[in-house]
Design a protein around this motif. Structure first.
Motif, PDB file in Angstrom:
ATOM      1  N   LEU A   1       0.897  -1.143  -0.067  1.00  0.00           N
ATOM      2  CA  LEU A   1       0.001  -0.137   0.071  1.00  0.00           C
ATOM      3  C   LEU A   1       0.907   1.093   0.194  1.00  0.00           C
ATOM      4  O   LEU A   1       1.943   1.420   0.597  1.00  0.00           O
ATOM      5  CB  LEU A   1      -1.023   0.141   1.227  1.00  0.00           C
ATOM      6  N   THR A   2       0.693   2.458  -0.884  1.00  0.00           N
ATOM      7  CA  THR A   2       1.376   3.353  -1.024  1.00  0.00           C
ATOM      8  C   THR A   2       0.485   4.631  -1.203  1.00  0.00           C
ATOM      9  O   THR A   2      -0.710   4.370  -1.740  1.00  0.00           O
ATOM     10  CB  THR A   2       2.436   3.199  -2.264  1.00  0.00           C
ATOM     11  N   ARG A   3       1.015   5.422  -0.908  1.00  0.00           N
ATOM     12  CA  ARG A   3       0.234   7.235  -1.109  1.00  0.00           C
ATOM     13  C   ARG A   3       1.371   7.987  -1.210  1.00  0.00           C
ATOM     14  O   ARG A   3       2.549   8.140  -0.603  1.00  0.00           O
ATOM     15  CB  ARG A   3      -0.723   7.466  -0.339  1.00  0.00           C
ATOM     16  N   PRO A   4       0.977   9.409  -1.750  1.00  0.00           N
ATOM     17  CA  PRO A   4       2.213  10.197  -2.074  1.00  0.00           C
ATOM     18  C   PRO A   4       2.181  11.016  -0.838  1.00  0.00           C
ATOM     19  O   PRO A   4       1.112  11.236  -0.035  1.00  0.00           O
ATOM     20  CB  PRO A   4       1.469  11.373  -3.051  1.00  0.00           C
ATOM     21  N   ALA A   5       3.222  11.217  -0.282  1.00  0.00           N
ATOM     22  CA  ALA A   5       3.421  11.978   1.127  1.00  0.00           C
ATOM     23  C   ALA A   5       3.553  13.550   0.925  1.00  0.00           C
ATOM     24  O   ALA A   5       4.273  14.420   0.988  1.00  0.00           O
ATOM     25  CB  ALA A   5       4.772  11.710   1.542  1.00  0.00           C
ATOM     26  N   ILE A   6       2.168  13.823   0.779  1.00  0.00           N
ATOM     27  CA  ILE A   6       1.981  15.389   0.597  1.00  0.00           C
ATOM     28  C   ILE A   6       0.887  15.929   1.690  1.00  0.00           C
ATOM     29  O   ILE A   6      -0.237  15.159   1.840  1.00  0.00           O
ATOM     30  CB  ILE A   6       1.626  15.621  -0.885  1.00  0.00           C
ATOM     31  N   GLU A   7       1.104  16.970   2.100  1.00  0.00           N
ATOM     32  CA  GLU A   7       0.162  17.692   3.269  1.00  0.00           C
ATOM     33  C   GLU A   7      -1.215  18.222   2.724  1.00  0.00           C
ATOM     34  O   GLU A   7      -1.203  18.739   1.311  1.00  0.00           O
ATOM     35  CB  GLU A   7       0.890  18.872   3.789  1.00  0.00           C
ATOM     36  N   ALA A   8      -1.958  18.191   3.334  1.00  0.00           N
ATOM     37  CA  ALA A   8      -3.614  18.687   2.756  1.00  0.00           C
ATOM     38  C   ALA A   8      -3.566  20.047   2.943  1.00  0.00           C
ATOM     39  O   ALA A   8      -4.343  20.517   3.854  1.00  0.00           O
ATOM     40  CB  ALA A   8      -4.590  17.711   3.305  1.00  0.00           C
ATOM     41  N   GLY A   9      -2.474  20.725   2.312  1.00  0.00           N
ATOM     42  CA  GLY A   9      -2.898  22.186   2.331  1.00  0.00           C
ATOM     43  C   GLY A   9      -2.108  22.931   3.024  1.00  0.00           C
ATOM     44  O   GLY A   9      -2.081  24.119   3.096  1.00  0.00           O
ATOM     45  N   GLU A  10      -1.669  22.397   4.257  1.00  0.00           N
ATOM     46  CA  GLU A  10      -0.671  23.046   5.201  1.00  0.00           C
ATOM     47  C   GLU A  10       0.634  22.454   5.412  1.00  0.00           C
ATOM     48  O   GLU A  10       0.732  21.206   5.171  1.00  0.00           O
ATOM     49  CB  GLU A  10      -1.563  23.079   6.704  1.00  0.00           C
ATOM     50  N   LYS A  11       1.639  23.305   5.755  1.00  0.00           N
ATOM     51  CA  LYS A  11       2.944  22.767   5.698  1.00  0.00           C
ATOM     52  C   LYS A  11       3.303  22.173   7.243  1.00  0.00           C
ATOM     53  O   LYS A  11       3.026  23.282   8.123  1.00  0.00           O
ATOM     54  CB  LYS A  11       3.891  23.610   5.200  1.00  0.00           C
ATOM     55  N   LEU A  12       3.819  21.058   7.315  1.00  0.00           N
ATOM     56  CA  LEU A  12       3.949  20.434   8.673  1.00  0.00           C
ATOM     57  C   LEU A  12       5.369  20.680   9.334  1.00  0.00           C
ATOM     58  O   LEU A  12       5.708  20.553  10.366  1.00  0.00           O
ATOM     59  CB  LEU A  12       3.507  19.088   8.816  1.00  0.00           C
ATOM     60  N   GLY A  13       6.166  21.205   8.171  1.00  0.00           N
ATOM     61  CA  GLY A  13       7.583  21.289   8.685  1.00  0.00           C
ATOM     62  C   GLY A  13       8.096  19.773   8.859  1.00  0.00           C
ATOM     63  O   GLY A  13       7.827  18.930   8.351  1.00  0.00           O
ATOM     64  N   PHE A  14       9.340  20.060   9.683  1.00  0.00           N
ATOM     65  CA  PHE A  14      10.104  18.554   9.823  1.00  0.00           C
ATOM     66  C   PHE A  14       9.314  17.869  10.963  1.00  0.00           C
ATOM     67  O   PHE A  14       9.162  18.483  12.017  1.00  0.00           O
ATOM     68  CB  PHE A  14      11.387  19.018  10.156  1.00  0.00           C
ATOM     69  N   LEU A  15       9.215  16.625  10.840  1.00  0.00           N
ATOM     70  CA  LEU A  15       8.550  15.779  11.881  1.00  0.00           C
ATOM     71  C   LEU A  15       9.537  14.960  12.564  1.00  0.00           C
ATOM     72  O   LEU A  15      10.485  14.659  11.951  1.00  0.00           O
ATOM     73  CB  LEU A  15       7.629  14.849  11.093  1.00  0.00           C
ATOM     74  N   PRO A  16       9.282  14.851  13.845  1.00  0.00           N
ATOM     75  CA  PRO A  16      10.370  14.326  14.527  1.00  0.00           C
ATOM     76  C   PRO A  16      10.173  12.627  14.500  1.00  0.00           C
ATOM     77  O   PRO A  16       9.554  12.200  13.933  1.00  0.00           O
ATOM     78  CB  PRO A  16       9.732  14.566  15.981  1.00  0.00           C
TER      79      PRO A  16
ATOM     80  N   PHE B   1      -0.344  -7.585  -4.547  1.00  0.00           N
ATOM     81  CA  PHE B   1      -1.634  -6.672  -4.608  1.00  0.00           C
ATOM     82  C   PHE B   1      -1.348  -5.279  -4.109  1.00  0.00           C
ATOM     83  O   PHE B   1      -0.912  -5.212  -2.963  1.00  0.00           O
ATOM     84  CB  PHE B   1      -2.812  -7.374  -3.750  1.00  0.00           C
ATOM     85  N   ILE B   2      -1.251  -4.365  -4.875  1.00  0.00           N
ATOM     86  CA  ILE B   2      -0.734  -2.777  -4.835  1.00  0.00           C
ATOM     87  C   ILE B   2      -1.763  -2.115  -4.953  1.00  0.00           C
ATOM     88  O   ILE B   2      -2.815  -2.056  -5.920  1.00  0.00           O
ATOM     89  CB  ILE B   2       0.225  -2.686  -6.110  1.00  0.00           C
ATOM     90  N   ILE B   3      -1.909  -1.115  -3.917  1.00  0.00           N
ATOM     91  CA  ILE B   3      -2.894  -0.163  -3.818  1.00  0.00           C
ATOM     92  C   ILE B   3      -2.196   1.388  -3.767  1.00  0.00           C
ATOM     93  O   ILE B   3      -1.378   1.360  -2.929  1.00  0.00           O
ATOM     94  CB  ILE B   3      -3.841  -0.262  -2.596  1.00  0.00           C
ATOM     95  N   LEU B   4      -2.486   2.155  -4.759  1.00  0.00           N
ATOM     96  CA  LEU B   4      -2.172   3.588  -4.714  1.00  0.00           C
ATOM     97  C   LEU B   4      -3.197   4.361  -4.336  1.00  0.00           C
ATOM     98  O   LEU B   4      -4.282   4.461  -4.974  1.00  0.00           O
ATOM     99  CB  LEU B   4      -1.506   3.844  -6.024  1.00  0.00           C
ATOM    100  N   ASP B   5      -3.110   4.911  -2.912  1.00  0.00           N
ATOM    101  CA  ASP B   5      -4.286   5.688  -2.180  1.00  0.00           C
ATOM    102  C   ASP B   5      -4.017   7.308  -2.785  1.00  0.00           C
ATOM    103  O   ASP B   5      -2.870   7.501  -2.709  1.00  0.00           O
ATOM    104  CB  ASP B   5      -4.400   5.447  -0.861  1.00  0.00           C
ATOM    105  N   GLU B   6      -5.134   7.954  -2.550  1.00  0.00           N
ATOM    106  CA  GLU B   6      -4.717   9.513  -2.819  1.00  0.00           C
ATOM    107  C   GLU B   6      -4.048   9.902  -4.034  1.00  0.00           C
ATOM    108  O   GLU B   6      -3.095  10.720  -3.927  1.00  0.00           O
ATOM    109  CB  GLU B   6      -4.149  10.194  -1.565  1.00  0.00           C
TER     110      GLU B   6
END
Length: 344
Positions: free
Chosen positions: A167-182, A235-240
């Motif tokens: 399972l995979t999906r693009p790592a992109i924020e929904a309209g807001e920048k979260l900055g660097f995650l710990p 079985f591969i799923i691309l979400d969003e």
């Protein structure tokens, strides 16, 4: 006064059709302007009676109740959203479509809950996944695109049709920048993949899921990690997928190996790509249409199985977008007329 009697096998089925505190009953009566009540049949069994002055209203309401009784037999629980869907389908003259919905359980969750298609659109989507190597599921939120795809993946794994789920999906924020995650790399990408985890936890249980991850049977990863791989027996799923660029979409689709299936899901109205950036999903829908063994399935607001307000919200936004486009088109047409008059 006209009335129709629908037989029910038990009081439990009648209770399921009527709903908690007769909530489902209220929906049926308001939709068709009829009165509905239960009674003991002549042979001592249970029956539901639909009555009204309008013969046509009684006939339509009876069709809806008849199907809800059938649904109660194989599903046990009937939500208000399911009642609204059945009533609207019957009122639209498409009651024949409901017959395609049956006791086809995709899989059973760890809590023993059967996963089934709840709408005709969902049923067609599940059948498309069964019959095709690649399926693009496109439609609004709440239609079960990802959840049903995960259910089909778990079923394929349990039936030994594939040896792993990816399972995979693009790592992109929904309209807001979260900055660097710990945290480490896994901790950084987990928030983006949480919806996929939630679906897998429900199907398999957290402990079983973790064991399968450790054995490499299940992999959940950002789309960027797919480049350079060939995915056999998977079985591969691309979400969003609406948040993929055209280049990422082409990269993903060309990862497909032997004895593999791929399901791509997304909502073209909720892209989080930068302004001006084309959606890879929108482009793929145009490019791949008509290719054998690839099916593009489009959901509508009728397939929404979340809270009933979700359907109304989707319709409201569609109306707003349509009116906005009409205003822009009218403005362009007026500007063109003004330019032509000045030119003459």
């Amino acid at each position: 006064m006209s009335n129709k009697i629908i037989r029910a096998e038990s009081s439990d089925i009648v209770s399921a059709v009527f709903g908690s505190c007769d909530s489902n009953l209220d929906i049926i009566e308001k939709k068709f302007s009829v009165a509905v009540h239960n009674r003991v049949a002549d042979d001592g069994g249970e029956a539901i009676v639909v009555s009204a002055e309008d013969d046509e209203a009684v006939a339509l309401a009876a069709d809806a109740v008849r199907y809800l009784v059938k649904m109660a037999k194989y599903n046990g629980n009937i939500t208000d959203q399911s009642v609204i869907y059945v009533c609207d389908t019957v009122m639209a003259g498409r009651s024949g479509e409901l017959e395609s919905l049956g006791d086809d359980t995709i899989c059973v969750t760890m809590k023993g809950k059967p996963i089934k298609a709840k709408t005709v659109g969902q049923k067609h989507y599940v059948n498309a996944i069964k019959k095709n190597t690649i399926v693009l599921g496109v439609g609004p939120a709440g239609t079960g695109k990802t959840f049903l795809a995960v259910a089909m993946a778990v079923k394929a794994l349990r039936d030994k049709q594939v040896s792993r789920i990816i399972l995979t999906r693009p790592a992109i924020e929904a309209g807001e920048k979260l900055g660097f995650l710990p945290g480490d790399l896994q901790s950084k990408i987990d928030p983006y993949l949480r919806p996929l985890y939630d679906s897998l936890f429900e199907m398999m249980g957290a402990e079983n899921y973790q064991r399968q991850v450790e054995k490499g049977v299940i992999e959940v990863a950002p789309l960027a990690y797919m480049r350079g791989r060939t995915l056999d027996d998977s079985f591969i799923i691309l979400d969003e997928a609406q948040n993929c660029t055209p280049e990422q979409m082409k990269m993903f689709l060309t990862r497909l190996g032997f004895n593999s299936k791929a399901v791509v899901t997304g909502d073209l109205t909720q892209t989080d790509l930068p302004s001006g950036q084309k959606s890879g999903l929108a482009e793929a829908v145009k490019i791949l249409s008509g290719i054998e063994d690839i099916e593009i399935h489009s959901f509508t607001e009728r397939d929404v199985v979340r809270h009933k307000l979700v359907q109304k919200i989707i319709l409201a936004y569609e109306k707003y977008d349509r009116e906005k486009k009409e205003r822009l088109d009218a403005k362009k047409a007026e500007s063109k007329k003004t330019y032509m008059r000045k030119d003459n």
